[in-house]
Design a protein around this motif. Structure first.
Motif, PDB file in Angstrom:
ATOM      1  N   MET A 244      -1.123  47.965 -40.176  1.00 23.63           N
ATOM      2  CA  MET A 244      -2.492  47.967 -39.358  1.00 23.63           C
ATOM      3  C   MET A 244      -3.373  49.151 -39.356  1.00 23.63           C
ATOM      4  SD  MET A 244      -3.874  45.954 -35.895  1.00 23.63           S
ATOM      5  CE  MET A 244      -4.037  44.510 -36.667  1.00 23.63           C
ATOM      6  N   MET A 245      -2.490  50.091 -38.873  1.00 29.95           N
ATOM      7  CA  MET A 245      -3.109  51.546 -38.555  1.00 29.95           C
ATOM      8  C   MET A 245      -3.350  52.078 -40.193  1.00 29.95           C
ATOM      9  SD  MET A 245      -3.741  52.207 -35.505  1.00 29.95           S
ATOM     10  CE  MET A 245      -4.275  50.357 -35.386  1.00 29.95           C
ATOM     11  N   ALA A 246      -2.587  51.720 -41.153  1.00 31.71           N
ATOM     12  CA  ALA A 246      -2.923  52.284 -42.446  1.00 31.71           C
ATOM     13  C   ALA A 246      -3.900  51.787 -43.043  1.00 31.71           C
ATOM     14  CB  ALA A 246      -1.615  52.049 -43.344  1.00 31.71           C
ATOM     15  N   PHE A 247      -4.187  50.556 -42.725  1.00 34.55           N
ATOM     16  CA  PHE A 247      -5.440  49.789 -43.293  1.00 34.55           C
ATOM     17  C   PHE A 247      -6.892  50.261 -42.587  1.00 34.55           C
ATOM     18  CE2 PHE A 247      -2.850  46.551 -45.332  1.00 34.55           C
ATOM     19  CZ  PHE A 247      -3.294  46.513 -46.759  1.00 34.55           C
ATOM     20  N   MET A 248      -6.756  50.479 -41.246  1.00 36.28           N
ATOM     21  CA  MET A 248      -7.604  51.007 -40.584  1.00 36.28           C
ATOM     22  C   MET A 248      -7.897  52.592 -41.010  1.00 36.28           C
ATOM     23  SD  MET A 248      -7.272  49.407 -36.918  1.00 36.28           S
ATOM     24  CE  MET A 248      -8.721  49.679 -36.356  1.00 36.28           C
ATOM     25  N   TRP A 249      -6.904  53.164 -41.310  1.00 39.63           N
ATOM     26  CA  TRP A 249      -7.179  54.882 -41.783  1.00 39.63           C
ATOM     27  C   TRP A 249      -7.807  54.500 -43.013  1.00 39.63           C
ATOM     28  CZ3 TRP A 249      -5.901  57.668 -45.938  1.00 39.63           C
ATOM     29  CH2 TRP A 249      -5.923  59.020 -45.863  1.00 39.63           C
ATOM     30  N   LEU A 250      -7.561  53.806 -43.829  1.00 38.38           N
ATOM     31  CA  LEU A 250      -8.413  53.475 -45.322  1.00 38.38           C
ATOM     32  C   LEU A 250      -9.762  53.160 -45.001  1.00 38.38           C
ATOM     33  CD1 LEU A 250      -5.092  51.798 -47.430  1.00 38.38           C
ATOM     34  CD2 LEU A 250      -6.136  54.279 -47.743  1.00 38.38           C
ATOM     35  N   ALA A 251      -9.810  52.247 -44.089  1.00 40.57           N
ATOM     36  CA  ALA A 251     -11.307  51.734 -44.030  1.00 40.57           C
ATOM     37  C   ALA A 251     -12.124  53.024 -43.327  1.00 40.57           C
ATOM     38  CB  ALA A 251     -11.400  50.519 -42.972  1.00 40.57           C
ATOM     39  N   GLU A 252     -11.655  53.556 -42.492  1.00 44.31           N
ATOM     40  CA  GLU A 252     -12.453  54.944 -42.088  1.00 44.31           C
ATOM     41  C   GLU A 252     -12.255  55.808 -43.252  1.00 44.31           C
ATOM     42  OE1 GLU A 252     -11.848  56.153 -38.100  1.00 44.31           O
ATOM     43  OE2 GLU A 252     -11.893  53.930 -37.227  1.00 44.31           O
ATOM     44  N   TRP A 253     -11.429  56.311 -43.821  1.00 42.78           N
ATOM     45  CA  TRP A 253     -11.522  57.210 -45.139  1.00 42.78           C
ATOM     46  C   TRP A 253     -11.723  58.412 -44.572  1.00 42.78           C
ATOM     47  CZ3 TRP A 253      -8.322  56.979 -49.006  1.00 42.78           C
ATOM     48  CH2 TRP A 253      -8.327  57.749 -49.941  1.00 42.78           C
ATOM     49  N   PRO A 254     -11.157  59.121 -43.811  1.00 44.73           N
ATOM     50  CA  PRO A 254     -11.401  60.369 -43.145  1.00 44.73           C
ATOM     51  C   PRO A 254     -11.317  61.557 -43.985  1.00 44.73           C
ATOM     52  CG  PRO A 254      -9.129  59.733 -42.416  1.00 44.73           C
ATOM     53  CD  PRO A 254      -9.637  58.472 -43.227  1.00 44.73           C
ATOM     54  N   LEU A 255     -10.838  61.147 -45.220  1.00 42.52           N
ATOM     55  CA  LEU A 255     -10.985  62.238 -46.366  1.00 42.52           C
ATOM     56  C   LEU A 255     -12.549  62.726 -46.636  1.00 42.52           C
ATOM     57  CD1 LEU A 255      -7.986  61.181 -48.450  1.00 42.52           C
ATOM     58  CD2 LEU A 255      -7.994  63.260 -46.963  1.00 42.52           C
ATOM     59  N   ALA A 256     -13.309  61.748 -46.597  1.00 44.21           N
ATOM     60  CA  ALA A 256     -14.736  61.900 -46.894  1.00 44.21           C
ATOM     61  C   ALA A 256     -15.572  61.704 -45.835  1.00 44.21           C
ATOM     62  CB  ALA A 256     -15.093  60.760 -47.964  1.00 44.21           C
ATOM     63  N   SER A 257     -15.181  61.239 -44.790  1.00 43.89           N
ATOM     64  CA  SER A 257     -15.902  60.966 -43.689  1.00 43.89           C
ATOM     65  C   SER A 257     -16.663  62.064 -42.750  1.00 43.89           C
ATOM     66  CB  SER A 257     -15.458  59.879 -42.613  1.00 43.89           C
ATOM     67  OG  SER A 257     -14.185  60.431 -41.828  1.00 43.89           O
ATOM     68  N   GLY A 258     -15.903  63.350 -42.848  1.00 44.30           N
ATOM     69  CA  GLY A 258     -16.677  64.498 -42.073  1.00 44.30           C
ATOM     70  C   GLY A 258     -15.587  64.532 -40.800  1.00 44.30           C
ATOM     71  N   SER A 259     -14.704  63.899 -40.813  1.00 44.41           N
ATOM     72  CA  SER A 259     -13.439  63.807 -39.641  1.00 44.41           C
ATOM     73  C   SER A 259     -13.211  64.907 -39.320  1.00 44.41           C
ATOM     74  CB  SER A 259     -12.513  63.023 -40.039  1.00 44.41           C
ATOM     75  OG  SER A 259     -11.660  63.145 -39.209  1.00 44.41           O
TER      76      SER A 259
ATOM     77  N   ASN B 224     -10.378  66.105 -38.599  1.00 44.95           N
ATOM     78  CA  ASN B 224      -9.188  66.218 -39.245  1.00 44.95           C
ATOM     79  C   ASN B 224      -8.840  65.228 -40.463  1.00 44.95           C
ATOM     80  OD1 ASN B 224      -6.358  65.985 -40.098  1.00 44.95           O
ATOM     81  ND2 ASN B 224      -5.695  67.024 -38.326  1.00 44.95           N
ATOM     82  N   PRO B 225      -9.024  65.432 -41.449  1.00 45.15           N
ATOM     83  CA  PRO B 225      -9.139  64.446 -42.651  1.00 45.15           C
ATOM     84  C   PRO B 225      -7.624  63.655 -42.958  1.00 45.15           C
ATOM     85  CG  PRO B 225      -8.934  66.727 -43.599  1.00 45.15           C
ATOM     86  CD  PRO B 225      -9.176  66.826 -41.975  1.00 45.15           C
ATOM     87  N   LEU B 226      -6.752  64.269 -42.340  1.00 42.14           N
ATOM     88  CA  LEU B 226      -5.424  63.504 -42.664  1.00 42.14           C
ATOM     89  C   LEU B 226      -4.777  62.897 -41.683  1.00 42.14           C
ATOM     90  CD1 LEU B 226      -3.781  66.146 -44.983  1.00 42.14           C
ATOM     91  CD2 LEU B 226      -4.906  64.282 -45.525  1.00 42.14           C
ATOM     92  N   VAL B 227      -4.821  63.701 -40.329  1.00 39.93           N
ATOM     93  CA  VAL B 227      -3.850  63.138 -39.158  1.00 39.93           C
ATOM     94  C   VAL B 227      -4.971  62.716 -38.220  1.00 39.93           C
ATOM     95  CG1 VAL B 227      -2.251  63.526 -37.386  1.00 39.93           C
ATOM     96  CG2 VAL B 227      -1.978  64.423 -39.800  1.00 39.93           C
ATOM     97  N   ASP B 228      -5.210  61.667 -37.803  1.00 44.18           N
ATOM     98  CA  ASP B 228      -6.224  60.965 -36.693  1.00 44.18           C
ATOM     99  C   ASP B 228      -5.310  59.694 -35.922  1.00 44.18           C
ATOM    100  OD1 ASP B 228      -6.152  58.722 -38.183  1.00 44.18           O
ATOM    101  OD2 ASP B 228      -8.117  58.516 -38.482  1.00 44.18           O
ATOM    102  N   TYR B 229      -6.098  59.195 -35.189  1.00 44.57           N
ATOM    103  CA  TYR B 229      -5.352  58.308 -34.096  1.00 44.57           C
ATOM    104  C   TYR B 229      -4.849  57.451 -34.628  1.00 44.57           C
ATOM    105  CZ  TYR B 229      -9.333  55.366 -34.696  1.00 44.57           C
ATOM    106  OH  TYR B 229     -10.494  54.664 -35.065  1.00 44.57           O
ATOM    107  N   HIS B 230      -5.274  56.903 -35.778  1.00 44.02           N
ATOM    108  CA  HIS B 230      -4.252  55.974 -36.659  1.00 44.02           C
ATOM    109  C   HIS B 230      -3.008  56.274 -36.907  1.00 44.02           C
ATOM    110  CE1 HIS B 230      -8.682  54.887 -37.550  1.00 44.02           C
ATOM    111  NE2 HIS B 230      -8.280  53.738 -37.204  1.00 44.02           N
ATOM    112  N   VAL B 231      -2.705  57.422 -37.407  1.00 42.40           N
ATOM    113  CA  VAL B 231      -1.309  58.060 -37.859  1.00 42.40           C
ATOM    114  C   VAL B 231      -0.581  58.226 -36.448  1.00 42.40           C
ATOM    115  CG1 VAL B 231      -0.373  60.114 -38.732  1.00 42.40           C
ATOM    116  CG2 VAL B 231      -2.451  59.356 -39.843  1.00 42.40           C
ATOM    117  N   VAL B 232      -1.268  58.638 -35.582  1.00 45.14           N
ATOM    118  CA  VAL B 232      -0.606  58.980 -34.132  1.00 45.14           C
ATOM    119  C   VAL B 232       0.034  57.726 -33.628  1.00 45.14           C
ATOM    120  CG1 VAL B 232      -0.602  59.810 -31.877  1.00 45.14           C
ATOM    121  CG2 VAL B 232      -1.766  61.186 -33.770  1.00 45.14           C
ATOM    122  N   TYR B 233      -0.852  56.631 -33.752  1.00 41.81           N
ATOM    123  CA  TYR B 233      -0.582  55.204 -33.334  1.00 41.81           C
ATOM    124  C   TYR B 233       0.699  54.867 -33.901  1.00 41.81           C
ATOM    125  CZ  TYR B 233      -4.475  54.983 -29.805  1.00 41.81           C
ATOM    126  OH  TYR B 233      -5.446  55.143 -28.899  1.00 41.81           O
ATOM    127  N   ALA B 234       0.514  54.683 -35.058  1.00 37.77           N
ATOM    128  CA  ALA B 234       1.624  54.369 -36.205  1.00 37.77           C
ATOM    129  C   ALA B 234       2.959  54.927 -36.016  1.00 37.77           C
ATOM    130  CB  ALA B 234       1.372  54.459 -37.687  1.00 37.77           C
TER     131      ALA B 234
END
Length: 186
Positions: A125-140, A142-152
């Protein structure tokens, strides 16, 4: 071997092996983190289902005909799965899968049961949500490790450390005949 060498060797033999190093305080902190993380998922379910007004207004609550996935998935702006997420936004399948996932993860983590299943389901679920937010292009920030990765990662740690046995029903759950026959249910 010198006296210093013998003392170091003796010390190394006394060091606990992996798996036996979790202190009672460490187990309690993991349990508190498990319950808190579970509440994050349970609250997301409750707020989207009943519209408590925090992230979901009452008028857009699931019980009032709102969609728990339409706003988020329809607003996906980037990423290789943008079209896929737009196509499932607001569908019965997406709504039910999301809500069952949030409720299941929340309850499993709070109760300390089914942590292996919740680690796999939560990571997906967190992987799909990470893909949906796509932090690599969203101006996040941190483009790789966000709360989705931490929760997973947290869900995986809870499963690997049997974190449901402290302040949870993990010990009782593990003794159930169906769980004894199907160890993946622990």
């Amino acid at each position: 071997m010198t006296t210093i060498g013998r003392n170091n060797a003796a010390h190394l033999e006394q060091v606990e092996a992996p798996g036996a190093m979790l202190t009672k305080a460490g187990a309690r902190v993991l349990a508190a983190l498990r319950v808190a993380t579970g509440f994050v998922f349970l609250w997301a379910f409750l707020d989207k289902a009943f519209g408590f007004g925090y992230s979901t207004p009452s008028a857009k609550a699931w019980i009032n005909g709102g969609s728990p996935t339409k706003g988020f998935l329809a607003s996906v702006e980037a990423g290789p799965l943008k079209g896929f997420f737009h196509s499932i936004a607001g569908t019965h399948f997406a709504n039910w899968a999301f809500m069952i996932g949030m409720l299941g993860l929340g309850l499993a983590l709070i109760l300390g049961i089914g942590l292996r299943v919740s680690a796999v389901a939560g990571t997906l679920m967190m992987a799909f949500m990470w893909l949906a937010e796509w932090p690599l292009a969203s101006g996040s920030s941190n483009p790789l490790v966000d709360y989705h990765v931490v929760y997973a990662l947290a869900a995986i740690v809870f499963a690997l450390t049997y974190a449901g046995q402290t302040w949870g029903l993990g010990r009782i759950w593990a003794k159930l005949p169906i769980v004894q026959k199907n160890r993946w249910l622990i």
